[in-house]
Design a protein around this motif. Structure first.
Motif, PDB file in Angstrom:
ATOM      1  N   GLY A 170     -58.623  51.017 -11.864  1.00  0.00           N
ATOM      2  CA  GLY A 170     -57.908  52.256 -11.593  1.00  0.00           C
ATOM      3  C   GLY A 170     -57.746  53.094 -12.839  1.00  0.00           C
ATOM      4  O   GLY A 170     -57.967  54.301 -12.845  1.00  0.00           O
ATOM      5  N   GLY A 171     -57.372  52.418 -13.931  1.00  0.00           N
ATOM      6  CA  GLY A 171     -57.170  53.160 -15.160  1.00  0.00           C
ATOM      7  C   GLY A 171     -58.442  53.831 -15.649  1.00  0.00           C
ATOM      8  O   GLY A 171     -58.438  54.986 -16.066  1.00  0.00           O
ATOM      9  N   ILE A 172     -59.552  53.089 -15.584  1.00  0.00           N
ATOM     10  CA  ILE A 172     -60.788  53.668 -16.111  1.00  0.00           C
ATOM     11  C   ILE A 172     -61.273  54.801 -15.229  1.00  0.00           C
ATOM     12  O   ILE A 172     -61.743  55.836 -15.720  1.00  0.00           O
ATOM     13  CB  ILE A 172     -61.873  52.581 -16.206  1.00  0.00           C
ATOM     14  CG1 ILE A 172     -61.437  51.516 -17.188  1.00  0.00           C
ATOM     15  CG2 ILE A 172     -63.177  53.183 -16.641  1.00  0.00           C
ATOM     16  CD1 ILE A 172     -62.391  50.374 -17.266  1.00  0.00           C
ATOM     17  N   MET A 173     -61.128  54.652 -13.914  1.00  0.00           N
ATOM     18  CA  MET A 173     -61.686  55.670 -13.035  1.00  0.00           C
ATOM     19  C   MET A 173     -60.948  56.989 -13.136  1.00  0.00           C
ATOM     20  O   MET A 173     -61.477  58.011 -12.717  1.00  0.00           O
ATOM     21  CB  MET A 173     -61.656  55.199 -11.577  1.00  0.00           C
ATOM     22  CG  MET A 173     -62.531  54.028 -11.277  1.00  0.00           C
ATOM     23  SD  MET A 173     -64.227  54.278 -11.693  1.00  0.00           S
ATOM     24  CE  MET A 173     -64.644  55.536 -10.547  1.00  0.00           C
ATOM     25  N   THR A 174     -59.696  56.960 -13.687  1.00  0.00           N
ATOM     26  CA  THR A 174     -59.041  58.258 -13.809  1.00  0.00           C
ATOM     27  C   THR A 174     -59.720  59.129 -14.839  1.00  0.00           C
ATOM     28  O   THR A 174     -59.620  60.348 -14.771  1.00  0.00           O
ATOM     29  CB  THR A 174     -57.577  58.083 -14.233  1.00  0.00           C
ATOM     30  OG1 THR A 174     -57.539  57.339 -15.444  1.00  0.00           O
ATOM     31  CG2 THR A 174     -56.784  57.369 -13.184  1.00  0.00           C
ATOM     32  N   GLY A 175     -60.357  58.510 -15.800  1.00  0.00           N
ATOM     33  CA  GLY A 175     -61.068  59.300 -16.786  1.00  0.00           C
ATOM     34  C   GLY A 175     -60.185  59.907 -17.857  1.00  0.00           C
ATOM     35  O   GLY A 175     -60.651  60.699 -18.659  1.00  0.00           O
ATOM     36  N   THR A 176     -58.910  59.539 -17.879  1.00  0.00           N
ATOM     37  CA  THR A 176     -58.031  60.126 -18.879  1.00  0.00           C
ATOM     38  C   THR A 176     -57.894  59.197 -20.076  1.00  0.00           C
ATOM     39  O   THR A 176     -58.200  58.012 -20.002  1.00  0.00           O
ATOM     40  CB  THR A 176     -56.637  60.340 -18.287  1.00  0.00           C
ATOM     41  OG1 THR A 176     -56.147  59.057 -17.879  1.00  0.00           O
ATOM     42  CG2 THR A 176     -56.699  61.239 -17.086  1.00  0.00           C
ATOM     43  N   THR A 177     -57.395  59.759 -21.186  1.00  0.00           N
ATOM     44  CA  THR A 177     -57.204  58.925 -22.377  1.00  0.00           C
ATOM     45  C   THR A 177     -56.230  57.797 -22.093  1.00  0.00           C
ATOM     46  O   THR A 177     -56.446  56.659 -22.491  1.00  0.00           O
ATOM     47  CB  THR A 177     -56.641  59.779 -23.530  1.00  0.00           C
ATOM     48  OG1 THR A 177     -57.394  60.959 -23.608  1.00  0.00           O
ATOM     49  CG2 THR A 177     -56.731  59.022 -24.830  1.00  0.00           C
ATOM     50  N   TRP A 178     -55.147  58.155 -21.407  1.00  0.00           N
ATOM     51  CA  TRP A 178     -54.161  57.121 -21.110  1.00  0.00           C
ATOM     52  C   TRP A 178     -54.762  56.031 -20.232  1.00  0.00           C
ATOM     53  O   TRP A 178     -54.469  54.863 -20.394  1.00  0.00           O
ATOM     54  CB  TRP A 178     -52.945  57.747 -20.407  1.00  0.00           C
ATOM     55  CG  TRP A 178     -51.967  58.283 -21.368  1.00  0.00           C
ATOM     56  CD1 TRP A 178     -52.188  59.241 -22.315  1.00  0.00           C
ATOM     57  CD2 TRP A 178     -50.613  57.891 -21.513  1.00  0.00           C
ATOM     58  NE1 TRP A 178     -51.056  59.463 -23.027  1.00  0.00           N
ATOM     59  CE2 TRP A 178     -50.068  58.659 -22.562  1.00  0.00           C
ATOM     60  CE3 TRP A 178     -49.805  56.970 -20.866  1.00  0.00           C
ATOM     61  CZ2 TRP A 178     -48.753  58.527 -22.966  1.00  0.00           C
ATOM     62  CZ3 TRP A 178     -48.491  56.848 -21.268  1.00  0.00           C
ATOM     63  CH2 TRP A 178     -47.978  57.614 -22.300  1.00  0.00           C
ATOM     64  N   GLY A 179     -55.582  56.426 -19.303  1.00  0.00           N
ATOM     65  CA  GLY A 179     -56.212  55.442 -18.433  1.00  0.00           C
ATOM     66  C   GLY A 179     -57.066  54.480 -19.233  1.00  0.00           C
ATOM     67  O   GLY A 179     -56.995  53.264 -19.060  1.00  0.00           O
ATOM     68  N   TYR A 180     -57.894  55.023 -20.131  1.00  0.00           N
ATOM     69  CA  TYR A 180     -58.753  54.173 -20.935  1.00  0.00           C
ATOM     70  C   TYR A 180     -57.935  53.257 -21.828  1.00  0.00           C
ATOM     71  O   TYR A 180     -58.204  52.061 -21.933  1.00  0.00           O
ATOM     72  CB  TYR A 180     -59.667  55.038 -21.807  1.00  0.00           C
ATOM     73  CG  TYR A 180     -60.933  55.450 -21.120  1.00  0.00           C
ATOM     74  CD1 TYR A 180     -60.916  56.055 -19.880  1.00  0.00           C
ATOM     75  CD2 TYR A 180     -62.162  55.220 -21.711  1.00  0.00           C
ATOM     76  CE1 TYR A 180     -62.073  56.422 -19.254  1.00  0.00           C
ATOM     77  CE2 TYR A 180     -63.330  55.597 -21.083  1.00  0.00           C
ATOM     78  CZ  TYR A 180     -63.275  56.197 -19.863  1.00  0.00           C
ATOM     79  OH  TYR A 180     -64.422  56.560 -19.221  1.00  0.00           O
ATOM     80  N   ASN A 181     -56.921  53.853 -22.486  1.00  0.00           N
ATOM     81  CA  ASN A 181     -56.111  53.029 -23.376  1.00  0.00           C
ATOM     82  C   ASN A 181     -55.387  51.936 -22.626  1.00  0.00           C
ATOM     83  O   ASN A 181     -55.335  50.782 -23.051  1.00  0.00           O
ATOM     84  CB  ASN A 181     -55.092  53.905 -24.121  1.00  0.00           C
ATOM     85  CG  ASN A 181     -55.744  54.685 -25.214  1.00  0.00           C
ATOM     86  OD1 ASN A 181     -56.801  54.307 -25.699  1.00  0.00           O
ATOM     87  ND2 ASN A 181     -55.148  55.781 -25.614  1.00  0.00           N
ATOM     88  N   GLY A 182     -54.824  52.304 -21.492  1.00  0.00           N
ATOM     89  CA  GLY A 182     -54.125  51.307 -20.694  1.00  0.00           C
ATOM     90  C   GLY A 182     -55.059  50.197 -20.238  1.00  0.00           C
ATOM     91  O   GLY A 182     -54.736  49.013 -20.312  1.00  0.00           O
ATOM     92  N   ALA A 183     -56.255  50.606 -19.779  1.00  0.00           N
ATOM     93  CA  ALA A 183     -57.223  49.602 -19.343  1.00  0.00           C
ATOM     94  C   ALA A 183     -57.596  48.683 -20.498  1.00  0.00           C
ATOM     95  O   ALA A 183     -57.713  47.473 -20.338  1.00  0.00           O
ATOM     96  CB  ALA A 183     -58.458  50.299 -18.788  1.00  0.00           C
ATOM     97  N   MET A 184     -57.764  49.270 -21.669  1.00  0.00           N
ATOM     98  CA  MET A 184     -58.144  48.490 -22.837  1.00  0.00           C
ATOM     99  C   MET A 184     -57.091  47.438 -23.174  1.00  0.00           C
ATOM    100  O   MET A 184     -57.387  46.256 -23.353  1.00  0.00           O
ATOM    101  CB  MET A 184     -58.288  49.461 -24.002  1.00  0.00           C
ATOM    102  CG  MET A 184     -59.047  48.961 -25.138  1.00  0.00           C
ATOM    103  SD  MET A 184     -60.720  48.735 -24.683  1.00  0.00           S
ATOM    104  CE  MET A 184     -60.949  47.138 -25.288  1.00  0.00           C
ATOM    105  N   ILE A 185     -55.833  47.895 -23.259  1.00  0.00           N
ATOM    106  CA  ILE A 185     -54.758  46.957 -23.605  1.00  0.00           C
ATOM    107  C   ILE A 185     -54.631  45.890 -22.538  1.00  0.00           C
ATOM    108  O   ILE A 185     -54.446  44.706 -22.827  1.00  0.00           O
ATOM    109  CB  ILE A 185     -53.419  47.686 -23.745  1.00  0.00           C
ATOM    110  CG1 ILE A 185     -53.524  48.813 -24.736  1.00  0.00           C
ATOM    111  CG2 ILE A 185     -52.339  46.738 -24.191  1.00  0.00           C
ATOM    112  CD1 ILE A 185     -52.275  49.627 -24.791  1.00  0.00           C
TER     113      ILE A 185
END
Lengths: 452, 598, 346
Positions: free
Chosen positions: A296-311
């Protein structure tokens, strides 16, 4: 960065030629030493920095490389006990299998060219297959390996076609050159996009294509479970991040379907975990639930999504691997994975009960652990995409807490069965393994900036 | 001045954290005692200096894109006074637990858990940002889980702990909603920025109310609180009466400016509180377990606090939190003394005649119940009475007002019943009970909390004055409404209980009634909700989909289809060369004709 | 067979290839094809058993029929000017006939029926020569004949072959039949490559040969004809079993082995010429055949039969040690090719 690969080659050679009594020591120590060259990759200035030849590193890859390099000594420490009865040669082959897997993973994470990433991605399949089907314990491992291979291959062959097609379209597949410029042709753009991400969605796994995961995780030996839950799922997440970055804005093409599957997957995997009687199966299904939020986080395409997915990926890697090793301690002694029969562990192993507790708390995303942080950040990103998703994520969080503490309560509390009262005590090797999982997770609470 | 007070307060928190690692539990108790007194000094300084609030201590934790998230503490009058109350009560409970858990081999760990819980609670109270609030919130939840299930070989305790976590987590959905909304709209998760936003949003308020419902056991999410009585008595007195359950109310108090902006939200909170208080009071009437009576009494008082927030006097709600901590902890300790004395007998139908066996404990029970009922000039009076006055003069739903008054009278009813069954009536316990209160660790805390119950009201009212100006001219009946209602309830109950329990012959006690079965809520909910989720998990997801359709369509389905095709293909391999040649020629002819004729 | 006769046949087979490659007139090409076939036939019947003789006769009949069609096609090509409506797809009629005859000779779907029975009947070494060397003459003709313009039919047959070969092998337990179906599948990939470019076809063929030889040789050494025997071989000759297992995975096209490289090349060239449908069809076929490759390598490397105990492996078994080293390294050559990707234009 080639020195990493060469280091692993050297590790293979030294395991081949050392004396039998030293083989585990050399393997564990050598793999632990590999952390040193990896840690100086922590240059996270900008996207795609540190290019050298075919290998590159940036904030997406460094954390995952460190995680995978860190997991190798952990895997070796965990498998030392149950491999002790095998012959020397098979022990070496086992170790070499893991080292090859790890070097393929490192190559995958550091690849700067998408085709190199693809080859390394596929190369991780075989050693994992060997781990599952050769060193697994029950006869179901055969089907588990087949499911694992086929689910992944069905996803990755279209990926190959799409990558090669992109190469033709854009003339290059090097990550620094294809930013946001993937093929936006007139025909079948949806299919091209689906072909690109299907492999990673199956690997993650997304809710629809998750059947291989419980089978593979349960049948694999402890080293296989640890690497599967710890890093191989993250390979899917990493690939998804890279491809989404490369697609740019058109990555949100048909994302709604993926979102729907991910959110529903969170809820229903929580419900499934409440009914599991197999301890490893419970932990495996919980991985599906956690990875759903990553998707879900990655598919949003936002910085927060990517960072959240990463953590979330890093946190889940450490915690899930820890839970598997905890389950394995019990399995090595009682040879049973049944949750209902394994009660009262805290009476037998009090200090490990503390380990179980901390791992379960991290699994349910207790503040201030990094699991919570990743979940929150990813939740914000998904909430931004749709307001109503918070219901699913909330219910998912409730169920996650319920099954995590159910698992803890069922395994630790209660009365010990008679036949388990003479199990031998926990060794310091096992405590070491526990600490090596939890100390980095605890450290990251205070120094989260390490990953940004 | 305030800054220094805040710093010292946080330093005391840190010191207590360090003492958690101390070997002896007495040192921990001492540390908490001295922190409590130091915080009392700080409170005095705060009062004297007459400043309002101060934001302290901001550490940047992580940078995330354009946002930077930080840990920050808020030190205002609420925080300061709660620190004092919580520390004092916890100190006393620790000493009490030295007595109560003296035969437990893991008593050191128990005290450490209590200390850890205290730190989490104080973190919650001094939180300025949502993340820190969440740390404290979940921290107290997890400590409650561990402490309820202290006797972990008991499966009732295990399920009660899981139940507590479950209900708390449902409330946490609300907290997540709040967090997520505030991050999106204020790009920060501090309270200051939320107040500065100065706007009302339904989403946010729904989140706040849901979180409060979960943590403070409001109607709908209340069954965990009576079930939490599985834990040892010190746990019940610390967590489930004084400190943890008030966290939800505390959250409501923090967000009261936003709730009070909208009359619908205000009415909603008010109604929730009134329903909770009446329902719990009704259920307390029919309980036979002493601790359950006190638990429902707690739930009722929590409802009253929420009602106070809904009516628009959050400061009075906070005052009631502080007062309630004193006498409720004492009530639990009294029951703890009785339970130990009776060799772990908790049923009040087997108690009686304690006045002569344990005079100090019984006196404390009496004083605590009196304070609970709102006897004039004891602790409870100074908070309960103004709340009921405020309710009476507000323009809220009069039916709800009536409910509150009825609940107040029921407070008196069950308190009198408890006292009659335990203290006043003839003894129904077995003879030769080791009923003994000659323990310093039992009597000391009881006495200290007793003094607190008597005096605290007068002291606290000096500086916790509500912001609203109360109406000075009130009709006689409204002003005395609370007291009159209480008196009526007490008198009636004394009579009825005497009649019921001293008559000849057996008494038909209806144990399947609405109140005895707690409204049948847990019977219905604890069958439906688990069944729903477990059916979803096993029957639908696992059996129907995971082992059913998902397997059939994808792997097995492909397998079956390909096997079919493979069978057909292998049947063409007949090993007869003539067949091969025939087929090949046929195909050749067909293709040639196709090509030639096109 | 006497050691004085076999070099004659070998010489004849070699000269047939030379003849085909160097002649300009189709009659000589036909001559070369026939010469190759005839010279090969005695080598097939080396062991004189009835199964081998039956396989030889089948092979001969089919090849003779194919040669006849070839001759007919050559005649049509020279003597008539018949142009069909599909000529832009398939070329003129004679060329079509020749192409079909080559398809029959190679063993591509739908003219593949003989491959399975012939390979099953023969022993491994003649079977290996059949599947590798005997394709050379056919391929030489094919690459001259086929181009992008008239390759549609060949592409269709190729995709169908990949699929058919995959499906056919699913139920097999006889190793030679399995290898036959696998070679049909690979042939499908091969001719798709030929359609796109001569170089590609040759490269894929060389890769296929290099991959197949270790598999056949070690299966011969192990003397395994049934899947169950393969399962038992891990304990008796672990080195050979490992080579067979790795070889099968390489044939399946899994990275990082060399077999993947061939498939990758074919896909790249197909997509460069926008033949997405063909690429997808080939890939589906590869996926199907993956199942039995995986099953065989399970048997070789992973699973123990009943009543088998694991003993320690010994590294040296005579000349096989060195053979192992050479052939496995050859298979893992794919890893080195990974480094060559960095030289791909950025």
């Amino acid at each position: 960065m080639y020195h990493l690969i060469l280091g692993y080659v050297g590790l293979v050679l030294s395991v081949c030629i050392c004396y039998q009594k030293n083989v585990w020591r050399i393997a564990q120590l050598g793999s632990l030493l590999m952390i040193v060259p990896v840690l100086n990759l922590l240059n996270l200035n900008m996207f795609i920095s540190g290019i050298s030849g075919a290998l590159t590193s940036d904030f997406m890859s460094v954390a995952l490389v460190i995680l995978s390099v860190w997991l190798l000594p952990l895997m070796l420490i965990a498998s030392q006990q149950h491999m002790a009865k095998d012959t020397g040669l098979y022990q070496r082959i086992f170790i070499i299998c893991q080292v090859i897997l790890m070097s393929a993973l490192v190559l995958a994470f550091l690849a700067s060219h998408l085709l190199l990433f693809y080859i390394a991605f596929e190369s991780t399949l075989l050693p994992t297959l060997m781990l599952i089907t050769r060193w697994g314990a029950q006869k179901e491992r055969y089907q588990a390996g087949t499911y694992f291979m086929f689910y992944t291959m069905v996803g990755s062959l279209p990926l190959l076609i799409c990558l090669v097609g992109q190469y033709k379209m854009m003339g290059s597949l090097s990550l620094d050159l294809i930013l946001g410029g993937m093929y936006k042709g007139e025909y079948f753009t949806n299919l091209w996009w689906l072909g690109c991400i299907l492999a990673f969605l199956v690997k993650l796994p997304l809710y629809g294509g998750h059947l291989w995961l419980p089978k593979a995780h349960v049948e694999a030996p402890i080293a296989g479970s640890m690497v599967l839950a710890g890093v191989l799922l993250k390979l899917g997440g990493y690939g998804l991040m890279r491809i989404s970055y490369a697609w740019g804005a058109s990555a949100l093409l048909s994302g709604e379907v993926v979102f729907a599957l991910a959110l529903w997957g969170m809820v229903v995997m929580g419900a499934i975990c409440l009914r599991q009687t197999d301890l490893k199966s419970l932990i495996a299904y919980s991985s599906v639930g956690h990875m759903a939020l990553v998707v879900g986080g990655i598919m949003t395409g936002t910085t927060w999504g990517y960072n959240g997915a990463m953590i979330l990926m890093i946190a889940h890697g450490l915690v899930s691997s820890c839970l598997f090793s905890l389950a394995n301690y019990w399995y090595e002694r009682s040879h049973s994975r049944n949750l209902l029969g394994s009660r009262g562990m805290i009476i037998l192993f009090p200090l490990m009960g503390a380990g179980w507790f901390i791992a379960s708390l991290m699994n349910l995303a207790l503040p201030p652990t990094i699991n919570l942080f990743g979940e929150l950040v990813a939740m914000v990103a998904v909430y931004n995409w749709s307001m109503f998703s918070v219901i699913f994520m909330g219910v998912g969080a409730v169920l996650t807490a319920a099954y995590s503490l159910y698992m803890f309560g069922m395994s630790q509390w209660g009365e010990v069965l008679e036949n388990y009262k003479n199990l031998h005590v926990m060794t310091s090797r096992e405590y070491l393994l526990l600490m090596m999982h939890l100390v980095p997770a605890a450290y990251l609470i205070f120094n989260l900036g390490l990953m940004f | 001045m305030v800054g220094m007070c805040g710093m010292l307060g946080l330093v005391s928190l840190l010191i207590m954290g360090i003492f958690l690692f101390d070997k002896t539990k007495e040192n921990l108790a001492q540390a908490i005692k001295y922190s409590g007194f130091m915080n009392l000094l700080l409170l005095t300084l705060m009062v004297v200096s007459e400043e309002n609030e101060m934001l302290l201590m901001k550490w940047e934790w992580v940078k995330l894109g354009g946002y930077s998230l930080s840990i920050s503490f808020r030190y205002d009058m609420y925080t300061c006074s709660f620190f004092v109350v919580a520390l004092y009560v916890t100190w006393n409970i620790l000493i009490f637990s030295f007595y109560y858990m003296s035969t437990d081999p893991r008593v050191d760990l128990f005290c450490k858990y209590l200390g850890l819980f205290l730190i989490a609670m104080l973190l919650l109270v001094s939180a300025e940002g949502f993340f820190q609030l969440l740390i404290g919130w979940e921290g107290v939840g997890i400590m409650s889980y561990l402490l309820i299930s202290w006797w972990y070989a008991r499966s009732d305790a295990n399920t009660a702990a899981l139940q507590a976590i479950f209900y708390n987590r449902i409330g946490d959905i609300g907290l997540v909603i709040m967090l997520v909304w505030s991050l999106m709209n204020t790009s920060d998760w501090t309270f200051t920025s939320l107040y500065a936003l100065d706007m009302f949003n339904v989403f946010l308020v729904v989140g706040v109310v849901l979180a409060a419902m979960g943590k403070s056991a409001q109607l709908g999410l209340h069954p965990w609180l009576p079930a939490a009585m599985e834990g040892p008595t010190p746990v019940s007195s610390l967590l489930h009466s004084s400190t943890m359950v008030v966290a939800g109310v505390f959250l409501l108090i923090r967000f009261s400016p936003i709730i009070l902006m909208n009359s619908y939200a205000q009415a909603g909170v008010f109604l929730l509180g009134t329903m909770t208080t009446l329902f719990s009071a009704i259920c307390a009437l029919a309980q036979n377990d002493m601790k359950k009576v006190v638990a429902y009494s707690t739930a009722s008082q929590l409802g009253l606090m929420v009602t106070a927030v809904g009516v628009g006097v959050p400061q009075l709600a906070f005052l009631h939190i502080c007062m309630h901590a004193f006498f409720k902890a004492m009530l639990f300790m009294c029951s703890g003394g009785y339970i130990h004395g009776l060799q772990n007998e908790q049923d009040i139908r087997k108690m009686g005649g304690f006045l002569f066996a344990t005079p100090i404990t019984s006196s404390c029970l009496f004083i605590g119940s009196a304070a609970l009922m709102g006897t004039p000039f004891l602790a409870g009076f100074f908070s309960k009475d103004p709340i009921i006055e405020a309710i009476n003069i507000s323009n809220m739903n009069s039916w709800a007002i009536g409910l509150v008054l009825v609940a107040t009278s029921f407070t008196a009813v069950y308190s009198f019943r408890l006292m009659f069954m335990g203290v006043g009536s003839a003894s129904r316990m077995f003879t030769l009970q080791p009923m003994n209160e000659e323990y310093n660790n039992l009597v000391g805390p009881l006495q200290r909390l007793c003094y607190g119950s008597i005096v605290a009201g007068v002291v606290f009212i000096y500086f916790l004055i509500p912001y609203q100006v109360s109406i000075l001219s009130l009709p006689f009946t409204l002003k005395l409404a609370a007291i009159m209602v209480t008196a009526v309830g007490g008198l009636v109950s004394w009579d009825v209980v005497k009649l019921l329990h001293t008559s000849e012959g057996t008494v038909n006690v209806n144990y399947l009634s609405f109140e005895a079965q707690v409204g049948f809520y847990s019977h219905i909910m604890h069958k439906i909700m688990p069944k729903v989720w477990m059916t979803l998990g096993e029957n639908y997801q696992m059996q129907m989909i995971d082992r059913g359709w998902a397997e059939l369509t994808l792997p097995q389905g492909f397998g079956q289809n390909y096997k079919l095709l493979a069978d057909n293909i292998n049947q063409t391999q007949t090993a007869l060369v003539k067949m091969y040649i025939a087929i090949m020629m046929l195909i050749l002819m067909m293709m040639l004709m196709l090509i030639a004729l096109s | 067979m006497s050691p004085y006769i076999s070099p004659l046949f070998g010489l004849a087979m070699g000269s047939s290839v030379l003849l085909i490659s160097s002649s300009t007139h189709w009659v000589f090409v036909w001559l070369g094809l026939e010469l190759g076939t005839l010279a090969f036939i005695p080598m097939l019947a080396w062991w004189h058993s009835s199964l081998e003789v039956e396989a030889t006769v089948k092979y001969f009949i089919i090849q003779a029929m194919a040669a006849a069609v070839f001759f007919f096609g050559g005649l049509v090509m020279t003597s008539t000017e018949y142009i069909s409506g599909l000529s832009q797809f398939v070329g003129n009629f004679g060329e079509v006939l020749i192409m079909f005859s080559i398809i029959m000779k190679l063993g591509l779907v739908p003219f593949h029926y003989w491959v399975v029975d012939v390979v099953q009947g023969l022993n491994y070494l003649p079977g290996m020569v059949l599947l590798t060397w005997q394709k050379v003459p056919g391929l030489m003709v094919l690459v001259q004949l086929v181009s992008m313009q008239n390759g549609l039919i060949l592409l269709i047959f190729g995709a169908l072959s990949a699929f058919w070969g995959g499906l056919g092998g699913l139920g097999q337990t006889q190793m030679r039949k399995l290898l036959a179906f696998s070679s049909i599948a690979h042939l499908g990939w091969l001719v798709s490559g030929c359609v796109v470019g001569t170089m590609l076809g040759s490269m894929y063929f060389i890769l296929y040969v290099v991959l197949s030889i270790p598999v056949f040789v070690f299966l011969y050494i192990l003397n395994n004809t049934h899947l169950n025997q393969v399962r038992a071989s891990l304990v008796s000759n672990p080195v050979a079993a490992m080579v067979v297992g790795v070889g099968f995975l390489s044939l399946a096209g899994l990275p990082p082995f060399m077999g993947f490289f061939g498939k990758w090349l074919v896909l790249t060239w197909l997509l460069n010429n926008f033949l997405v449908g063909g690429a997808v069809a080939l890939v589906v076929g590869a996926l199907v055949s993956l199942f039995y490759y995986l099953r065989v390598s399970y048997m070789c490397m992973v699973i123990l039969g009943p009543q088998q105990i694991m003993v320690s492996l010994s590294w040296r078994k005579g000349f096989m040690g060195s053979l192992l080293g050479g052939l496995v390294v050859l298979n893992l050559l794919g890893l080195l090719l990974v480094g060559g990707i960095s030289s791909l234009s950025k």
